[in-house]
Write an enzyme that holds these catalytic residues in place. Structure first.
Site, short mmCIF file in Angstrom:
data_model
loop_
_atom_site.label_atom_id
_atom_site.label_comp_id
_atom_site.label_asym_id
_atom_site.label_seq_id
_atom_site.Cartn_x
_atom_site.Cartn_y
_atom_site.Cartn_z
N LYS A 173 7.78 -9.80 -45.55
CA LYS A 173 8.53 -8.96 -46.14
C LYS A 173 8.14 -9.20 -47.54
O LYS A 173 8.41 -10.24 -48.18
CB LYS A 173 9.93 -9.14 -45.90
CG LYS A 173 10.90 -7.91 -46.64
CD LYS A 173 12.17 -8.51 -46.69
CE LYS A 173 12.53 -9.05 -48.14
NZ LYS A 173 12.16 -8.14 -49.32
N GLU A 248 9.69 -22.49 -51.51
CA GLU A 248 9.06 -22.38 -52.71
C GLU A 248 10.18 -21.90 -53.82
O GLU A 248 10.02 -20.53 -53.71
CB GLU A 248 7.79 -22.04 -52.58
CG GLU A 248 6.76 -22.59 -51.72
CD GLU A 248 6.37 -24.03 -52.19
OE1 GLU A 248 6.65 -24.46 -53.28
OE2 GLU A 248 6.00 -24.69 -51.30
N CYS A 282 6.64 -18.96 -62.02
CA CYS A 282 7.30 -19.84 -61.54
C CYS A 282 6.87 -21.27 -62.21
O CYS A 282 7.76 -22.40 -62.50
CB CYS A 282 7.48 -20.31 -59.88
SG CYS A 282 5.90 -20.57 -59.32
N GLU A 385 17.22 -21.41 -64.69
CA GLU A 385 15.73 -20.76 -64.97
C GLU A 385 15.99 -19.38 -65.90
O GLU A 385 16.86 -18.74 -65.05
CB GLU A 385 15.26 -20.39 -63.50
CG GLU A 385 13.82 -19.79 -63.76
CD GLU A 385 13.26 -19.84 -62.04
OE1 GLU A 385 14.05 -19.45 -61.37
OE2 GLU A 385 12.06 -20.06 -61.92
P1 NAD Z 1 14.71 -13.75 -54.63
O1 NAD Z 1 15.28 -14.90 -54.29
O2 NAD Z 1 15.72 -12.78 -55.17
O3 NAD Z 1 13.80 -12.77 -53.59
C1 NAD Z 1 12.76 -13.37 -53.23
C2 NAD Z 1 12.44 -12.44 -51.72
O4 NAD Z 1 13.42 -12.91 -50.89
C3 NAD Z 1 12.50 -11.05 -51.92
O5 NAD Z 1 11.52 -10.62 -50.97
C4 NAD Z 1 13.91 -10.88 -51.42
O6 NAD Z 1 14.01 -9.48 -51.06
C5 NAD Z 1 14.26 -11.75 -50.33
N1 NAD Z 1 15.66 -12.18 -50.37
C6 NAD Z 1 16.64 -11.86 -51.00
N2 NAD Z 1 17.78 -12.31 -50.55
C7 NAD Z 1 17.42 -12.68 -49.04
C8 NAD Z 1 18.09 -13.13 -48.06
N3 NAD Z 1 19.55 -13.33 -47.89
N4 NAD Z 1 17.55 -13.59 -47.01
C9 NAD Z 1 16.13 -13.23 -46.78
N5 NAD Z 1 15.28 -12.80 -47.91
C10 NAD Z 1 16.15 -12.60 -48.86
O7 NAD Z 1 13.45 -14.01 -56.08
P2 NAD Z 1 12.84 -13.10 -56.81
O8 NAD Z 1 13.83 -12.83 -57.88
O9 NAD Z 1 12.23 -12.05 -56.01
O10 NAD Z 1 11.62 -14.16 -57.39
C11 NAD Z 1 11.87 -14.87 -58.58
C12 NAD Z 1 12.15 -16.13 -58.17
O11 NAD Z 1 11.06 -16.68 -57.48
C13 NAD Z 1 12.08 -17.19 -59.38
O12 NAD Z 1 13.28 -17.97 -59.01
C14 NAD Z 1 11.02 -18.03 -59.14
O13 NAD Z 1 10.96 -19.19 -60.04
C15 NAD Z 1 10.71 -18.11 -57.75
N6 NAD Z 1 9.14 -18.24 -57.43
C16 NAD Z 1 8.89 -19.29 -56.90
C17 NAD Z 1 7.64 -19.74 -56.70
C18 NAD Z 1 7.24 -21.00 -56.11
O14 NAD Z 1 6.16 -21.17 -55.74
N7 NAD Z 1 7.80 -22.06 -56.10
C19 NAD Z 1 6.70 -18.64 -56.81
C20 NAD Z 1 7.02 -17.41 -57.42
C21 NAD Z 1 8.36 -17.03 -57.82
#
Ligand code: NAD
Length: 481
Positions: A173, A248, A282, A385
């Site tokens: 997804k 992650e 990130c 963040e």
């Molecule tokens: P998010 O957590 O809002 O969403 C990430 C994914 O999870 C999306 O596909 C979203 O639809 C899904 N999601 C949301 N709620 C969910 C639930 N209850 N159950 C299952 N899936 C769910 O994050 P975002 O805003 O899309 O991304 C930004 C974040 O990602 C930042 O915190 C960034 O640091 C982090 N990030 C981390 C890495 C890493 O490798 N550590 C890499 C890239 C981004």
């Protein structure tokens, strides 16, 4: 307007409930397509497709699986221009970044894990001449893969590639705000000749679509990249169901500049590490820590360099800094800068929205690269963040305080150190609480190394051997001699 569809069992299909989400182009603020608002019913179909593909796919030789993946990597490279445009339009990132980073790295992920599975080794132990123990590694079944919006194709392929290389099938997804390249990947997977159901892609909101993957009784492996808040919920839920989980998550990475650093390099990379992809990586260095004796000069030079970044319409070649991903994210970033000002923060450059010199971008989500100083390290702006084009600068007196400041948040994803003193570089690298420490560089990646964060930045590691282990179940066989 052509709507995107889910990719299930090798076919493009509409969502069961017939509901759709608007997808906005960040550079224009306008809806440019719609994607499925999938629910648990779509996830169930995707699961069934993945489950029925599993026996055949996991029974293929590693060479055969790798063959499909090499073909897919070639097709991604063949379609570089098309995918680059789609990624830039979807995310607001400069087209040059999509062309040189996101798309090539997606191809590299498939190629890397195709090669890795061909060269992986199993272990055996001679037990004092009494027995031989050997360890088999079998795929775990259907993997649930959930990814964020900042590097959409790159991060999705970083999960799909090791999962399928090891013989799993998957339900993937992508983030709902950036569905386009995942959709196009489905076309290429079909063209590469993969058996239907090996990779299934469902689009939709975190809740209900992502949630349905996490809570699915028969998806035993969850690989998630995203925010710490969602990661905590996934960890608790999947943990309660005894699933294997990799998380992650977010970061608040320190970038430590010692007085003996090569200042040209440090300034250049602090700028790159702060504002690449509009600060939405990130691994960005969000907290710059500078040794007191060079702080004035460093800050002045960083501000000067930052003002030279070429801002503009991300679809134009040569533009280095585009739009933030969504209206909501823009509001969050702007709100945090306003809060920083209330807390006494001094904005050295940026700190406001702007419109690029292009009429189509008048309603886009643009925010200037922003540098803020004079904030206490314990305040909410230094501790949380932002994930946008905002960095802070703080000073330190000596190595010990540098390490204390670096470690003073809940996160532990990445860190950078700039120094010419080799011993200090090793000492500080050891003392920093982070999953990856870059010395005199940033974002130099070797896909064989463990990747991931410590503390609130995650649980588990991806990359190379770690990923191959994550997606397989070890079984020890003990044979008495
Ligand atoms: P998010 O957590 O809002 O969403 C990430 C994914 O999870 C999306 O596909 C979203 O639809 C899904 N999601 C949301 N709620 C969910 C639930 N209850 N159950 C299952 N899936 C769910 O994050 P975002 O805003 O899309 O991304 C930004 C974040 O990602 C930042 O915190 C960034 O640091 C982090 N990030 C981390 C890495 C890493 O490798 N550590 C890499 C890239 C981004």
């Amino acid at each position: 307007m052509k709507k995107l569809q889910n990719y299930i069992a090798g076919e493009f299909v509409n969502p069961v409930d017939g509901e759709w989400l608007d997808v906005f182009e960040p550079a224009t603020g306008k809806v440019y397509t719609q994607s499925p608002a999938s629910t648990g019913a779509d996830v169930q179909h995707a699961y069934e497709a993945a489950q029925s593909a599993f026996p055949e796919w996991s029974g293929f030789t590693a060479e055969r699986r790798a063959g499909y993946m090499y073909t897919l990597a070639d097709l991604i490279e063949r379609d570089l221009t098309r995918l680059t445009k789609a990624e830039s339009c979807d995310t607001g990132k400069p087209i040059g970044v999509a062309r040189t980073v996101d798309i090539p790295r997606a191809a590299a992920n498939f190629r890397f894990f195709a090669g890795a599975i061909l060269h992986s080794e199993s272990t055996s132990h001679d037990t004092d001449g009494q027995a031989i123990n050997y360890t088999l590694r079998k795929p775990r079944g259907v993997a649930g893969l959930i990814s964020p919006w900042n590097l959409p194709l790159y991060l999705l392929s970083w999960k799909i590639a090791p999962a399928i290389a090891t013989g799993n099938t998957c339900v993937a997804k992508p983030a709902e705000v950036t569905p386009m390249t995942a959709y196009l990947l489905g076309e290429l997977i079909t063209e590469a000749g993969f058996p239907p159901g090996v990779v299934n892609i469902v689009h939709g909101l975190g809740d209900p679509c992502g949630k349905a993957i996490v809570e699915h009784q028969n998806i035993p492996t969850i690989s998630f990249t995203g925010s710490t808040a969602v990661g905590k919920w996934i960890g608790a839920t999947a943990g309660g169901m005894l699933k294997r989980v990799s998380l992650e998550l977010g970061g608040k990475n320190p970038n430590i500049i010692f007085a003996d650093a090569d200042l040209d390099q440090a300034v250049e990379n602090a700028c790159r590490g702060a504002f690449s992809n509009q600060g939405q990586i990130c691994l960005c260095g969000a907290r710059i820590l500078v040794e007191e004796s060079i702080a004035k000069e460093f800050s002045a030079r960083l501000v000067e360099r930052t003002r030279k970044i070429r801002l503009g319409d991300p679809s134009v070649d040569g533009v280095e800094f585009g739009a933030l991903v969504s209206r909501e994210h823009l509001a969050k970033v702007a709100g945090m800068v306003d809060r920083a000002k209330e807390l006494g923060g001094k904005v050295l450059t940026g700190g406001k929205r702007y419109a690029p010199d292009s009429p189509r971008c008048n309603d886009g989500y643009f925010y200037e690269p922003t540098i803020i100083t004079n904030l206490d390290m314990q305040c909410e702006i230094q501790q949380n963040e932002i994930f946008g084009p905002v960095v802070t600068i703080a000073t330190f007196k000596n190595e010990q305080t540098a390490v204390e400041l670096a470690n003073s948040t809940a996160f532990g994803l990445a860190a950078m150190i700039w120094t010419r003193d080799v011993s200090r570089a090793h000492r500080v690298a050891q003392a920093i609480e982070a999953g990856i420490v870059w010395v005199n560089c940033w974002m130099l990646r070797d896909l064989r190394t463990p990747f991931g964060g410590a503390k609130a930045s995650g649980v588990g590691r991806e990359g190379g051997t770690e990923a191959l282990r994550f997606f397989t179940e070890p079984k020890n066989v003990c044979v008495k001699l």
